[in-house]
Design a protein around this motif. Structure first.
Motif, PDB file in Angstrom:
ATOM      1  N   PRO A   1      49.555  41.243  35.270  1.00 13.77           N
ATOM      2  CA  PRO A   1      49.036  41.403  36.623  1.00 13.77           C
ATOM      3  C   PRO A   1      47.614  41.965  36.676  1.00 13.77           C
ATOM      4  O   PRO A   1      46.836  41.553  37.501  1.00 13.77           O
ATOM      5  CB  PRO A   1      50.034  42.336  37.291  1.00 13.77           C
ATOM      6  CG  PRO A   1      51.315  42.172  36.534  1.00 13.77           C
ATOM      7  CD  PRO A   1      50.896  41.830  35.142  1.00 13.77           C
ATOM      8  N   ALA A   2      47.293  42.892  35.797  1.00 13.68           N
ATOM      9  CA  ALA A   2      45.944  43.461  35.800  1.00 13.68           C
ATOM     10  C   ALA A   2      44.908  42.409  35.417  1.00 13.68           C
ATOM     11  O   ALA A   2      43.806  42.397  35.963  1.00 13.68           O
ATOM     12  CB  ALA A   2      45.871  44.658  34.859  1.00 13.68           C
ATOM     13  N   ASP A   3      45.284  41.529  34.498  1.00 11.39           N
ATOM     14  CA  ASP A   3      44.364  40.456  34.096  1.00 11.39           C
ATOM     15  C   ASP A   3      44.100  39.503  35.260  1.00 11.39           C
ATOM     16  O   ASP A   3      42.964  39.058  35.463  1.00 11.39           O
ATOM     17  CB  ASP A   3      44.929  39.667  32.916  1.00 11.39           C
ATOM     18  CG  ASP A   3      44.997  40.492  31.637  1.00 11.39           C
ATOM     19  OD1 ASP A   3      44.256  41.501  31.533  1.00 11.39           O
ATOM     20  OD2 ASP A   3      45.781  40.130  30.745  1.00 11.39           O
ATOM     21  N   ILE A   4      45.138  39.218  36.025  1.00 11.32           N
ATOM     22  CA  ILE A   4      44.991  38.336  37.188  1.00 11.32           C
ATOM     23  C   ILE A   4      44.118  39.010  38.243  1.00 11.32           C
ATOM     24  O   ILE A   4      43.216  38.389  38.808  1.00 11.32           O
ATOM     25  CB  ILE A   4      46.364  37.946  37.757  1.00 11.32           C
ATOM     26  CG1 ILE A   4      47.105  37.084  36.743  1.00 11.32           C
ATOM     27  CG2 ILE A   4      46.211  37.215  39.089  1.00 11.32           C
ATOM     28  CD1 ILE A   4      48.556  36.836  37.071  1.00 11.32           C
ATOM     29  N   ALA A   5      44.378  40.290  38.489  1.00 10.65           N
ATOM     30  CA  ALA A   5      43.558  41.032  39.451  1.00 10.65           C
ATOM     31  C   ALA A   5      42.094  41.030  39.014  1.00 10.65           C
ATOM     32  O   ALA A   5      41.194  40.831  39.841  1.00 10.65           O
ATOM     33  CB  ALA A   5      44.078  42.459  39.603  1.00 10.65           C
ATOM     34  N   ALA A   6      41.857  41.233  37.734  1.00 13.82           N
ATOM     35  CA  ALA A   6      40.480  41.238  37.222  1.00 13.82           C
ATOM     36  C   ALA A   6      39.811  39.882  37.436  1.00 13.82           C
ATOM     37  O   ALA A   6      38.632  39.809  37.808  1.00 13.82           O
ATOM     38  CB  ALA A   6      40.471  41.619  35.744  1.00 13.82           C
ATOM     39  N   MET A   7      40.569  38.795  37.219  1.00 12.68           N
ATOM     40  CA  MET A   7      40.006  37.451  37.435  1.00 12.68           C
ATOM     41  C   MET A   7      39.683  37.219  38.911  1.00 12.68           C
ATOM     42  O   MET A   7      38.645  36.647  39.239  1.00 12.68           O
ATOM     43  CB  MET A   7      40.967  36.384  36.939  1.00 12.68           C
ATOM     44  CG  MET A   7      40.997  36.250  35.441  1.00 12.68           C
ATOM     45  SD  MET A   7      41.976  34.825  34.950  1.00 12.68           S
ATOM     46  CE  MET A   7      43.287  35.635  34.073  1.00 12.68           C
ATOM     47  N   VAL A   8      40.570  37.657  39.789  1.00  8.79           N
ATOM     48  CA  VAL A   8      40.328  37.488  41.228  1.00  8.79           C
ATOM     49  C   VAL A   8      39.118  38.321  41.648  1.00  8.79           C
ATOM     50  O   VAL A   8      38.287  37.871  42.443  1.00  8.79           O
ATOM     51  CB  VAL A   8      41.578  37.845  42.053  1.00  8.79           C
ATOM     52  CG1 VAL A   8      41.277  37.801  43.550  1.00  8.79           C
ATOM     53  CG2 VAL A   8      42.732  36.909  41.716  1.00  8.79           C
TER      54      VAL A   8
ATOM     55  N   ASN B   1      49.945  46.649  44.075  1.00 14.66           N
ATOM     56  CA  ASN B   1      50.323  48.050  43.866  1.00 14.66           C
ATOM     57  C   ASN B   1      49.813  48.610  42.543  1.00 14.66           C
ATOM     58  O   ASN B   1      49.893  49.813  42.314  1.00 14.66           O
ATOM     59  CB  ASN B   1      51.840  48.230  43.994  1.00 14.66           C
ATOM     60  CG  ASN B   1      52.618  47.438  42.959  1.00 14.66           C
ATOM     61  OD1 ASN B   1      52.055  46.771  42.116  1.00 14.66           O
ATOM     62  ND2 ASN B   1      53.931  47.507  43.057  1.00 14.66           N
ATOM     63  N   GLY B   2      49.261  47.785  41.687  1.00 11.38           N
ATOM     64  CA  GLY B   2      48.686  48.264  40.440  1.00 11.38           C
ATOM     65  C   GLY B   2      47.440  49.105  40.631  1.00 11.38           C
ATOM     66  O   GLY B   2      47.058  49.882  39.748  1.00 11.38           O
ATOM     67  N   PHE B   3      46.799  48.972  41.783  1.00 12.18           N
ATOM     68  CA  PHE B   3      45.601  49.763  42.044  1.00 12.18           C
ATOM     69  C   PHE B   3      45.890  51.257  42.100  1.00 12.18           C
ATOM     70  O   PHE B   3      45.000  52.069  41.895  1.00 12.18           O
ATOM     71  CB  PHE B   3      44.930  49.339  43.358  1.00 12.18           C
ATOM     72  CG  PHE B   3      44.128  48.068  43.250  1.00 12.18           C
ATOM     73  CD1 PHE B   3      43.291  47.812  42.183  1.00 12.18           C
ATOM     74  CD2 PHE B   3      44.202  47.123  44.261  1.00 12.18           C
ATOM     75  CE1 PHE B   3      42.546  46.645  42.101  1.00 12.18           C
ATOM     76  CE2 PHE B   3      43.460  45.952  44.199  1.00 12.18           C
ATOM     77  CZ  PHE B   3      42.630  45.718  43.116  1.00 12.18           C
TER      78      PHE B   3
ATOM     79  N   ALA C   1      36.356  46.041  42.905  1.00 13.50           N
ATOM     80  CA  ALA C   1      36.654  45.175  44.051  1.00 13.50           C
ATOM     81  C   ALA C   1      36.014  45.715  45.327  1.00 13.50           C
ATOM     82  O   ALA C   1      35.407  44.963  46.100  1.00 13.50           O
ATOM     83  CB  ALA C   1      38.161  45.043  44.223  1.00 13.50           C
ATOM     84  N   LEU C   2      36.139  47.008  45.537  1.00 11.37           N
ATOM     85  CA  LEU C   2      35.532  47.613  46.729  1.00 11.37           C
ATOM     86  C   LEU C   2      34.015  47.518  46.676  1.00 11.37           C
ATOM     87  O   LEU C   2      33.361  47.292  47.699  1.00 11.37           O
ATOM     88  CB  LEU C   2      35.972  49.076  46.861  1.00 11.37           C
ATOM     89  CG  LEU C   2      37.425  49.309  47.231  1.00 11.37           C
ATOM     90  CD1 LEU C   2      37.761  50.787  47.130  1.00 11.37           C
ATOM     91  CD2 LEU C   2      37.745  48.774  48.624  1.00 11.37           C
ATOM     92  N   GLN C   3      33.467  47.654  45.477  1.00  8.04           N
ATOM     93  CA  GLN C   3      32.015  47.576  45.327  1.00  8.04           C
ATOM     94  C   GLN C   3      31.499  46.179  45.689  1.00  8.04           C
ATOM     95  O   GLN C   3      30.435  46.037  46.290  1.00  8.04           O
ATOM     96  CB  GLN C   3      31.633  47.943  43.898  1.00  8.04           C
ATOM     97  CG  GLN C   3      30.188  48.303  43.730  1.00  8.04           C
ATOM     98  CD  GLN C   3      29.950  49.029  42.419  1.00  8.04           C
ATOM     99  OE1 GLN C   3      30.662  48.827  41.446  1.00  8.04           O
ATOM    100  NE2 GLN C   3      28.939  49.868  42.399  1.00  8.04           N
ATOM    101  N   VAL C   4      32.263  45.158  45.345  1.00  7.55           N
ATOM    102  CA  VAL C   4      31.864  43.788  45.697  1.00  7.55           C
ATOM    103  C   VAL C   4      31.772  43.644  47.208  1.00  7.55           C
ATOM    104  O   VAL C   4      30.777  43.141  47.740  1.00  7.55           O
ATOM    105  CB  VAL C   4      32.843  42.749  45.104  1.00  7.55           C
ATOM    106  CG1 VAL C   4      32.578  41.368  45.691  1.00  7.55           C
ATOM    107  CG2 VAL C   4      32.735  42.709  43.598  1.00  7.55           C
ATOM    108  N   LEU C   5      32.817  44.088  47.923  1.00  6.69           N
ATOM    109  CA  LEU C   5      32.804  43.977  49.385  1.00  6.69           C
ATOM    110  C   LEU C   5      31.708  44.852  49.982  1.00  6.69           C
ATOM    111  O   LEU C   5      30.982  44.424  50.882  1.00  6.69           O
ATOM    112  CB  LEU C   5      34.159  44.366  49.976  1.00  6.69           C
ATOM    113  CG  LEU C   5      35.336  43.452  49.674  1.00  6.69           C
ATOM    114  CD1 LEU C   5      36.572  43.926  50.423  1.00  6.69           C
ATOM    115  CD2 LEU C   5      35.040  42.009  50.015  1.00  6.69           C
ATOM    116  N   ALA C   6      31.585  46.073  49.478  1.00  2.25           N
ATOM    117  CA  ALA C   6      30.581  46.998  50.013  1.00  2.25           C
ATOM    118  C   ALA C   6      29.166  46.465  49.804  1.00  2.25           C
ATOM    119  O   ALA C   6      28.304  46.628  50.668  1.00  2.25           O
ATOM    120  CB  ALA C   6      30.728  48.367  49.355  1.00  2.25           C
TER     121      ALA C   6
END
Length: 126
Positions: free
Chosen positions: A1-8, A65-67, A79-84
């Motif tokens: 799951p962490a790898d998928i989150a990183a790709m997204v 929920n891994g965050f 992820a937040l930095q990208v949006l910010a």
């Protein structure tokens, strides 16, 4: 799951670019229609679906929920930095979680004015 989150998260800048395009589409449609948004055209329906799917992807990413695990805090910050970073006033992007979350929320708030329907608005609220 962490790898998928990183790709997204790596895809997030492109997803945001498409989200901004959909926002501009409805903003321009609104201006062209003198305050009345026409959602009946085939093009509007397609863009509306794209808008919903993009918000669903972003919502799914941030609901992972891994965050909450300390091991993945760096992914959440990224992820937040990208949006910010996509906010107009992002000259100083802080690494503090609270400041990044606030900027990311502001980014998503900026698109609320062109949400084409209730379903899309619901996805944004999630």
């Amino acid at each position: 799951p962490a790898d998928i989150a990183a790709m997204v998260i790596d895809l997030l800048p492109s997803l945001c670019a498409h989200l901004e395009w959909a926002h501009e589409f409805f903003q321009n449609d609104d201006e062209d229609a003198s305050g009345v948004v026409f959602l009946d055209s085939q093009e509007s329906v397609v863009v509306q679906n794209i808008y919903q799917l993009l918000l669903q992807i972003i919502s799914t990413l941030f609901s992972w929920n891994g965050f909450v695990a300390s091991d993945h805090k760096d992914l959440l910050l990224k992820a937040l930095q990208v949006l910010a970073s996509r906010c107009e006033d992002s000259s100083h992007i802080h690494r503090a979680l609270k400041a990044l979350a606030s900027k990311a929320f502001n980014y998503l708030q900026n698109i609320r004015s062109t949400l084409p329907d209730l379903s899309t608005a619901t996805r944004l609220c999630r």
